[in-house]
Write a protein that holds these residues in place. Structure first.
Motif, PDB file in Angstrom:
ATOM      1  N   LEU A  47      29.050  48.387  67.592  1.00 56.52           N
ATOM      2  CA  LEU A  47      27.970  48.801  68.656  1.00 56.52           C
ATOM      3  C   LEU A  47      28.172  50.229  69.189  1.00 56.52           C
ATOM      4  CD1 LEU A  47      27.702  45.760  71.044  1.00 56.52           C
ATOM      5  CD2 LEU A  47      26.627  46.326  69.533  1.00 56.52           C
ATOM      6  N   ASN A  48      26.842  50.793  69.552  1.00 58.69           N
ATOM      7  CA  ASN A  48      27.008  51.592  70.034  1.00 58.69           C
ATOM      8  C   ASN A  48      25.939  51.296  71.665  1.00 58.69           C
ATOM      9  OD1 ASN A  48      27.498  52.542  68.019  1.00 58.69           O
ATOM     10  ND2 ASN A  48      25.877  54.093  67.534  1.00 58.69           N
ATOM     11  N   LEU A  49      26.639  52.477  72.616  1.00 57.58           N
ATOM     12  CA  LEU A  49      26.413  52.512  73.662  1.00 57.58           C
ATOM     13  C   LEU A  49      25.265  53.649  74.175  1.00 57.58           C
ATOM     14  CD1 LEU A  49      25.882  50.298  76.144  1.00 57.58           C
ATOM     15  CD2 LEU A  49      28.370  52.270  77.673  1.00 57.58           C
ATOM     16  N   MET A  50      24.021  53.882  74.501  1.00 53.61           N
ATOM     17  CA  MET A  50      23.132  54.837  74.871  1.00 53.61           C
ATOM     18  C   MET A  50      22.792  54.753  76.373  1.00 53.61           C
ATOM     19  SD  MET A  50      19.185  56.309  73.237  1.00 53.61           S
ATOM     20  CE  MET A  50      18.175  54.424  74.217  1.00 53.61           C
ATOM     21  N   VAL A  51      22.893  55.779  77.040  1.00 53.66           N
ATOM     22  CA  VAL A  51      22.263  55.781  78.894  1.00 53.66           C
ATOM     23  C   VAL A  51      21.381  56.051  78.524  1.00 53.66           C
ATOM     24  CG1 VAL A  51      23.269  56.125  80.988  1.00 53.66           C
ATOM     25  CG2 VAL A  51      25.059  55.405  79.851  1.00 53.66           C
ATOM     26  N   GLY A  52      20.215  55.646  79.554  1.00 51.34           N
ATOM     27  CA  GLY A  52      19.203  56.152  79.844  1.00 51.34           C
ATOM     28  C   GLY A  52      18.555  56.968  78.480  1.00 51.34           C
ATOM     29  N   THR A  53      17.770  57.558  79.047  1.00 48.99           N
ATOM     30  CA  THR A  53      17.346  58.702  77.033  1.00 48.99           C
ATOM     31  C   THR A  53      18.457  59.362  76.797  1.00 48.99           C
ATOM     32  OG1 THR A  53      15.872  59.675  78.818  1.00 48.99           O
ATOM     33  CG2 THR A  53      15.176  57.411  78.493  1.00 48.99           C
ATOM     34  N   ALA A  55      29.984  44.497  76.593  1.00 51.86           N
ATOM     35  CA  ALA A  55      28.848  43.384  76.171  1.00 51.86           C
ATOM     36  C   ALA A  55      29.315  41.881  75.920  1.00 51.86           C
ATOM     37  CB  ALA A  55      28.585  44.048  73.801  1.00 51.86           C
ATOM     38  N   LYS A  56      28.574  41.181  76.359  1.00 51.00           N
ATOM     39  CA  LYS A  56      29.065  40.020  76.988  1.00 51.00           C
ATOM     40  C   LYS A  56      28.392  38.872  75.945  1.00 51.00           C
ATOM     41  CE  LYS A  56      25.314  39.446  80.264  1.00 51.00           C
ATOM     42  NZ  LYS A  56      25.056  38.394  80.478  1.00 51.00           N
ATOM     43  N   GLY A  57      28.367  37.416  75.599  1.00 49.71           N
ATOM     44  CA  GLY A  57      27.770  36.619  75.227  1.00 49.71           C
ATOM     45  C   GLY A  57      27.977  35.996  73.458  1.00 49.71           C
ATOM     46  N   LEU A  58      26.931  35.956  73.002  1.00 51.21           N
ATOM     47  CA  LEU A  58      27.663  35.324  71.366  1.00 51.21           C
ATOM     48  C   LEU A  58      25.498  35.694  71.517  1.00 51.21           C
ATOM     49  CD1 LEU A  58      28.481  32.138  71.469  1.00 51.21           C
ATOM     50  CD2 LEU A  58      29.744  34.450  70.822  1.00 51.21           C
ATOM     51  N   LYS A  59      25.946  36.951  69.860  1.00 50.12           N
ATOM     52  CA  LYS A  59      24.181  37.054  69.373  1.00 50.12           C
ATOM     53  C   LYS A  59      23.466  35.702  68.952  1.00 50.12           C
ATOM     54  CE  LYS A  59      22.661  39.653  65.118  1.00 50.12           C
ATOM     55  NZ  LYS A  59      21.191  40.463  65.803  1.00 50.12           N
ATOM     56  N   ALA A  60      23.988  34.468  68.434  1.00 49.31           N
ATOM     57  CA  ALA A  60      23.496  33.591  67.499  1.00 49.31           C
ATOM     58  C   ALA A  60      23.756  32.762  69.377  1.00 49.31           C
ATOM     59  CB  ALA A  60      24.175  32.697  67.378  1.00 49.31           C
ATOM     60  N   THR A 119      18.735  52.688  82.239  1.00 50.79           N
ATOM     61  CA  THR A 119      18.411  51.540  81.210  1.00 50.79           C
ATOM     62  C   THR A 119      19.749  52.248  80.084  1.00 50.79           C
ATOM     63  OG1 THR A 119      16.506  51.087  81.390  1.00 50.79           O
ATOM     64  CG2 THR A 119      17.175  49.777  79.632  1.00 50.79           C
ATOM     65  N   LEU A 120      20.896  50.905  80.189  1.00 48.26           N
ATOM     66  CA  LEU A 120      21.702  50.505  79.393  1.00 48.26           C
ATOM     67  C   LEU A 120      21.709  50.058  78.157  1.00 48.26           C
ATOM     68  CD1 LEU A 120      24.638  50.317  81.889  1.00 48.26           C
ATOM     69  CD2 LEU A 120      23.675  52.023  80.785  1.00 48.26           C
ATOM     70  N   THR A 121      21.422  50.628  76.370  1.00 48.40           N
ATOM     71  CA  THR A 121      21.767  50.395  75.495  1.00 48.40           C
ATOM     72  C   THR A 121      22.478  49.421  74.531  1.00 48.40           C
ATOM     73  OG1 THR A 121      18.875  51.183  75.754  1.00 48.40           O
ATOM     74  CG2 THR A 121      19.836  50.132  74.012  1.00 48.40           C
ATOM     75  N   ALA A 122      22.651  48.539  74.167  1.00 45.63           N
ATOM     76  CA  ALA A 122      23.913  48.362  73.195  1.00 45.63           C
ATOM     77  C   ALA A 122      22.734  48.623  71.700  1.00 45.63           C
ATOM     78  CB  ALA A 122      24.651  47.142  73.384  1.00 45.63           C
ATOM     79  N   LYS A 123      23.683  49.529  70.650  1.00 42.45           N
ATOM     80  CA  LYS A 123      22.898  48.860  69.698  1.00 42.45           C
ATOM     81  C   LYS A 123      23.582  48.724  68.478  1.00 42.45           C
ATOM     82  CE  LYS A 123      21.378  53.774  70.060  1.00 42.45           C
ATOM     83  NZ  LYS A 123      20.545  55.404  69.131  1.00 42.45           N
ATOM     84  N   ASN A 124      23.465  48.172  67.343  1.00 38.36           N
ATOM     85  CA  ASN A 124      23.624  48.131  66.066  1.00 38.36           C
ATOM     86  C   ASN A 124      24.341  49.355  65.363  1.00 38.36           C
ATOM     87  OD1 ASN A 124      24.116  47.867  63.451  1.00 38.36           O
ATOM     88  ND2 ASN A 124      23.839  44.906  63.517  1.00 38.36           N
ATOM     89  N   LYS A 125      24.706  49.427  65.670  1.00 40.24           N
ATOM     90  CA  LYS A 125      26.118  50.890  64.769  1.00 40.24           C
ATOM     91  C   LYS A 125      25.866  51.102  63.451  1.00 40.24           C
ATOM     92  CE  LYS A 125      29.203  52.739  62.199  1.00 40.24           C
ATOM     93  NZ  LYS A 125      29.847  52.654  60.994  1.00 40.24           N
ATOM     94  N   THR A 126      25.419  49.686  62.443  1.00 41.23           N
ATOM     95  CA  THR A 126      24.861  50.014  61.719  1.00 41.23           C
ATOM     96  C   THR A 126      23.417  50.513  61.031  1.00 41.23           C
ATOM     97  OG1 THR A 126      26.407  48.470  60.126  1.00 41.23           O
ATOM     98  CG2 THR A 126      25.118  49.631  58.787  1.00 41.23           C
ATOM     99  N   GLY A 145      20.845  50.717  64.120  1.00 38.29           N
ATOM    100  CA  GLY A 145      20.317  50.550  65.162  1.00 38.29           C
ATOM    101  C   GLY A 145      19.218  50.268  65.329  1.00 38.29           C
ATOM    102  N   ALA A 146      19.012  49.131  65.475  1.00 42.45           N
ATOM    103  CA  ALA A 146      18.522  48.481  65.817  1.00 42.45           C
ATOM    104  C   ALA A 146      19.420  47.526  67.428  1.00 42.45           C
ATOM    105  CB  ALA A 146      18.545  46.837  65.460  1.00 42.45           C
ATOM    106  N   ILE A 147      18.346  47.808  68.062  1.00 47.97           N
ATOM    107  CA  ILE A 147      18.276  47.489  69.831  1.00 47.97           C
ATOM    108  C   ILE A 147      18.987  45.374  70.078  1.00 47.97           C
ATOM    109  CG2 ILE A 147      17.868  46.657  72.321  1.00 47.97           C
ATOM    110  CD1 ILE A 147      15.990  48.955  71.407  1.00 47.97           C
ATOM    111  N   GLU A 148      20.747  45.877  69.945  1.00 47.86           N
ATOM    112  CA  GLU A 148      20.927  44.397  70.888  1.00 47.86           C
ATOM    113  C   GLU A 148      20.568  43.979  71.806  1.00 47.86           C
ATOM    114  OE1 GLU A 148      21.470  42.937  68.016  1.00 47.86           O
ATOM    115  OE2 GLU A 148      22.075  44.003  66.133  1.00 47.86           O
ATOM    116  N   ALA A 149      21.024  44.458  73.060  1.00 44.77           N
ATOM    117  CA  ALA A 149      21.148  44.303  73.910  1.00 44.77           C
ATOM    118  C   ALA A 149      20.600  45.304  74.994  1.00 44.77           C
ATOM    119  CB  ALA A 149      22.315  43.260  74.566  1.00 44.77           C
TER     120      ALA A 149
END
Length: 234
Positions: free
Chosen positions: A152-158, A215-220, A185-192, A194-198
């Motif tokens: 994951l990547n973490l983005m802060v705001g915009t 990052a907490k929990g399960l994607k599934a 808004t804090l955003t966790a993105k798929n590193k590969t 770029g999709a937003i995961e949470a």
């Protein structure tokens, strides 16, 4: 009570709220000129994606006096510096699910994440920062505690660039400086991909504060243990 002259002022502030019993014990040592025992402290975070309640023990003494559920945190919990064994059981059980010895360095703070599924728990111990952020800034660290999430990547705001990149399960960043801001808004993105995961909206980042985003929990999962972001203040 004697305090080391090389102790950082920020560390003094963090330890001001530690247990009074240890303070009294260390003060009593002054009467016979015996050095006070060094102390350390740690947060412990229930990051195992399960509805199971846990108990944790420090050298066979239970550390939590209330329910310890997913995403909850206790700390800073005080220990004497040196080796201590941290064990985790299901609530009310005397059978450890995991136990490990940790060497706590004097005058240091830590965060201990309990990660993985409840039948295969692991620890993730990370050192915490005792440095105050620069004027107008806050410090943020990112921890990936999701067993089945991608890196994951973490983005802060915009922000134009991600603050943290490419953190797989049980990986984490250093503390990084960011501008203070309100309702970001804090955003966790798929590193590969770029999709937003949470996402975690409406977060206030205050100047002078230090935070851990994880990052907490399960994607599934689709219940209360689903993939998301959480934050706590040190």
């Amino acid at each position: 009570m004697k305090i080391s002259t090389n102790l950082k002022s920020s560390f003094k502030l963090l330890f001001a709220g530690l247990a009074l019993s240890a303070v009294l014990a260390s003060c009593s040592k002054d009467f016979d000129n015996t050095p006070a025992p060094a102390v350390s402290g740690f947060n412990i975070i229930h990051a195992s994606p399960t509805t199971e309640l846990l108990d944790f023990y420090v050298n066979n003494t239970r550390g939590n006096n209330q329910n310890f559920g997913f995403t909850q945190r206790f700390g800073y919990y005080e220990v004497y510096s040196g080796t201590s064994k941290i064990s985790v059981t299901k609530k009310g059980s005397g059978t450890p699910l995991i136990g490990e010895n940790f060497n706590f360095q004097p005058e240091r703070l830590y965060s201990l994440f309990i990660v993985g599924k409840v039948d295969s728990l692991k620890y993730l111990m990370v050192k915490d920062s005792v440095s105050l952020p620069a004027s107008g800034k806050a410090n943020i660290r990112f921890v990936n505690a999701s067993p089945d999430a991608p890196a994951l990547n973490l983005m802060v705001g915009t922000a134009a660039a991600d603050l943290v990149t490419d953190k797989a399960f049980r990986q984490y960043s250093e503390f990084l400086a960011v501008d203070a801001a309100s309702k970001v808004t804090l955003t966790a993105k798929n590193k590969t991909t770029g999709a937003i995961e949470a996402t975690l909206p409406n977060v206030n980042i205050e100047a002078g504060r230090t935070y851990t985003v994880w990052a907490k929990g399960l994607k599934a999962a689709t219940d209360s243990t689903k993939l998301g972001l959480a934050i706590f203040t040190h």
